[in-house]
Design a protein around this motif. Structure first.
Motif, PDB file in Angstrom:
ATOM      1  N   LEU A 101       3.954   0.584   9.131  1.00  0.00           N
ATOM      2  CA  LEU A 101       2.423   0.924   9.123  1.00  0.00           C
ATOM      3  C   LEU A 101       1.814  -0.341   8.903  1.00  0.00           C
ATOM      4  O   LEU A 101       0.748  -0.467   9.794  1.00  0.00           O
ATOM      5  N   CYS A 102       1.855  -1.496   8.219  1.00  0.00           N
ATOM      6  CA  CYS A 102       1.231  -2.593   8.045  1.00  0.00           C
ATOM      7  C   CYS A 102       1.148  -3.332   9.562  1.00  0.00           C
ATOM      8  O   CYS A 102       0.070  -3.621   9.916  1.00  0.00           O
ATOM      9  N   TRP A 103       2.443  -3.382  10.158  1.00  0.00           N
ATOM     10  CA  TRP A 103       2.366  -4.080  11.477  1.00  0.00           C
ATOM     11  C   TRP A 103       1.598  -3.364  12.302  1.00  0.00           C
ATOM     12  O   TRP A 103       0.524  -4.086  13.039  1.00  0.00           O
ATOM     13  N   GLN A 131     -11.495  -1.229  10.747  1.00  0.00           N
ATOM     14  CA  GLN A 131     -10.191  -1.350  10.808  1.00  0.00           C
ATOM     15  C   GLN A 131      -9.471  -2.496   9.699  1.00  0.00           C
ATOM     16  O   GLN A 131      -8.304  -2.099   9.344  1.00  0.00           O
ATOM     17  N   ILE A 132     -10.184  -3.500   9.726  1.00  0.00           N
ATOM     18  CA  ILE A 132      -9.719  -4.323   8.535  1.00  0.00           C
ATOM     19  C   ILE A 132      -9.488  -3.950   7.237  1.00  0.00           C
ATOM     20  O   ILE A 132      -8.366  -4.372   6.728  1.00  0.00           O
ATOM     21  N   ALA A 133     -10.206  -2.857   6.837  1.00  0.00           N
ATOM     22  CA  ALA A 133      -9.934  -2.370   5.451  1.00  0.00           C
ATOM     23  C   ALA A 133      -8.560  -1.485   5.558  1.00  0.00           C
ATOM     24  O   ALA A 133      -7.742  -1.535   4.549  1.00  0.00           O
ATOM     25  N   MET A 134      -8.182  -0.924   6.791  1.00  0.00           N
ATOM     26  CA  MET A 134      -6.850  -0.181   6.998  1.00  0.00           C
ATOM     27  C   MET A 134      -5.850  -1.205   6.837  1.00  0.00           C
ATOM     28  O   MET A 134      -4.829  -1.057   6.102  1.00  0.00           O
ATOM     29  N   ALA A 135      -5.903  -2.232   7.570  1.00  0.00           N
ATOM     30  CA  ALA A 135      -5.033  -3.229   7.663  1.00  0.00           C
ATOM     31  C   ALA A 135      -4.629  -3.897   6.235  1.00  0.00           C
ATOM     32  O   ALA A 135      -3.576  -4.161   5.654  1.00  0.00           O
ATOM     33  N   VAL A 136      -5.835  -4.211   5.297  1.00  0.00           N
ATOM     34  CA  VAL A 136      -5.722  -4.895   4.202  1.00  0.00           C
ATOM     35  C   VAL A 136      -5.038  -4.081   3.220  1.00  0.00           C
ATOM     36  O   VAL A 136      -4.147  -4.329   2.464  1.00  0.00           O
ATOM     37  N   ILE A 140      -1.570  -4.646   1.203  1.00  0.00           N
ATOM     38  CA  ILE A 140      -1.465  -4.730  -0.186  1.00  0.00           C
ATOM     39  C   ILE A 140      -0.388  -3.673  -0.571  1.00  0.00           C
ATOM     40  O   ILE A 140       0.419  -3.785  -1.647  1.00  0.00           O
ATOM     41  N   PHE A 141      -0.436  -2.284   0.184  1.00  0.00           N
ATOM     42  CA  PHE A 141       0.576  -1.373  -0.220  1.00  0.00           C
ATOM     43  C   PHE A 141       2.087  -1.703  -0.074  1.00  0.00           C
ATOM     44  O   PHE A 141       2.868  -1.587  -0.705  1.00  0.00           O
ATOM     45  N   PHE A 142       2.121  -2.443   0.998  1.00  0.00           N
ATOM     46  CA  PHE A 142       3.569  -3.101   1.482  1.00  0.00           C
ATOM     47  C   PHE A 142       3.887  -4.093   0.287  1.00  0.00           C
ATOM     48  O   PHE A 142       4.989  -3.830  -0.186  1.00  0.00           O
ATOM     49  N   ILE A 143       2.926  -4.869  -0.016  1.00  0.00           N
ATOM     50  CA  ILE A 143       3.271  -5.777  -1.148  1.00  0.00           C
ATOM     51  C   ILE A 143       3.743  -5.087  -2.571  1.00  0.00           C
ATOM     52  O   ILE A 143       4.675  -5.265  -3.211  1.00  0.00           O
ATOM     53  N   ALA A 144       3.044  -4.071  -2.821  1.00  0.00           N
ATOM     54  CA  ALA A 144       3.436  -3.098  -3.951  1.00  0.00           C
ATOM     55  C   ALA A 144       4.611  -2.604  -3.913  1.00  0.00           C
ATOM     56  O   ALA A 144       5.325  -2.280  -4.885  1.00  0.00           O
ATOM     57  N   VAL A 145       5.111  -1.937  -2.805  1.00  0.00           N
ATOM     58  CA  VAL A 145       6.374  -1.219  -2.504  1.00  0.00           C
ATOM     59  C   VAL A 145       7.595  -2.450  -2.790  1.00  0.00           C
ATOM     60  O   VAL A 145       8.587  -1.843  -3.315  1.00  0.00           O
TER      61      VAL A 145
END
Length: 168
Positions: A101-103, A131-136, A140-145
Motif C-alpha cells: 500500500l505504501c509503495w 495524494q501526499i497525505a495518503m502517501a504520508v 506512517i502506518f507501515f512504520i507502526a505495523v
C-alpha cells in the motif's frame, strides 16, 4: 526511539483530526453558500480530499491505540505460544500488505506529479497535493505495523489489550 515513534503516531492522529475538521468546514461552507446563492468551486472536492487525508493519517494512531477491528476468536482459543505465533504471522502479513500500500500510494503521488494530473472539478487541483497525505499516512502506518511486529517478536504485549495480549 520509542518516544519519537509514539510522538509520530500522535502527530499523525492530530493531523487526521485537523483534516476531519476540514471536512466539516468544507461541507458547512458548501451548505451555507448554496443557501446564499453563492458558488465556491471545489468545496466538494476539498471535503473529499480532507476526508481521504483524515482516513489515511489516522491509520497508524488507530492501529497503535488498538482500535482497529480485530477478530480475536481464534486467538483466544489458542494456547499462549500458538496465540503469539499466529499474532506474529498476522503482523508479518500486515507488514507485506502495508508495504505494498505504501509503495503504490507513493508511486501514485509521484506519477501524478510527473504527468501533471489535475482534478476534473472546477478547482483543477494538482492531484499530487492531496495524494501526499495518503502517501504520508501509509508510510506512517507501515512504520507502526513494523514497530508492532518487532515489539511482538520481542514478547512485548500489545498496548491497550491488557491480559488477553500477554504471551508468557
Amino acid at each position: 526511539m520509542r518516544r519519537f515513534l509514539d510522538k509520530l503516531y500522535l502527530v499523525s492522529g492530530g493531523l487526521a483530526a485537523v483534516f476531519t475538521v476540514g471536512v466539516l468546514i468544507a461541507v458547512t461552507m458548501s451548505i451555507v453558500t448554496r443557501q446564499l446563492g453563492v458558488h465556491i468551486g471545489g468545496l466538494d472536492a476539498y471535503a473529499g480530499y480532507s476526508m481521504a487525508a483524515a482516513g489515511f493519517l489516522a491509520l497508524a494512531h488507530t492501529f497503535k491505540s488498538s482500535e482497529h477491528i480485530r477478530v480475536s476468536l481464534v486467538l483466544a482459543a489458542l494456547p499462549d505460544k500458538g496465540r503469539m505465533r499466529l499474532d506474529i504471522f498476522a503482523l508479518l502479513v500486515g507488514c507485506l500488505i502495508t508495504a505494498t500500500l505504501c509503495w503504490f500510494s507513493i508511486k501514485l503521488a509521484m506519477d501524478s506529479y510527473t504527468y501533471n494530473d489535475v482534478s476534473t472539478g472546477n478547482d483543477a487541483t494538482p492531484l499530487w497535493i492531496p495524494q501526499i497525505a495518503m502517501a504520508v499516512g501509509t508510510v506512517i502506518f507501515f512504520i507502526a505495523v513494523v514497530d508492532e511486529t518487532i515489539r511482538r517478536i520481542k514478547g512485548i504485549p500489545e498496548a491497550g489489550h491488557g491480559e488477553e495480549a500477554r504471551y508468557e
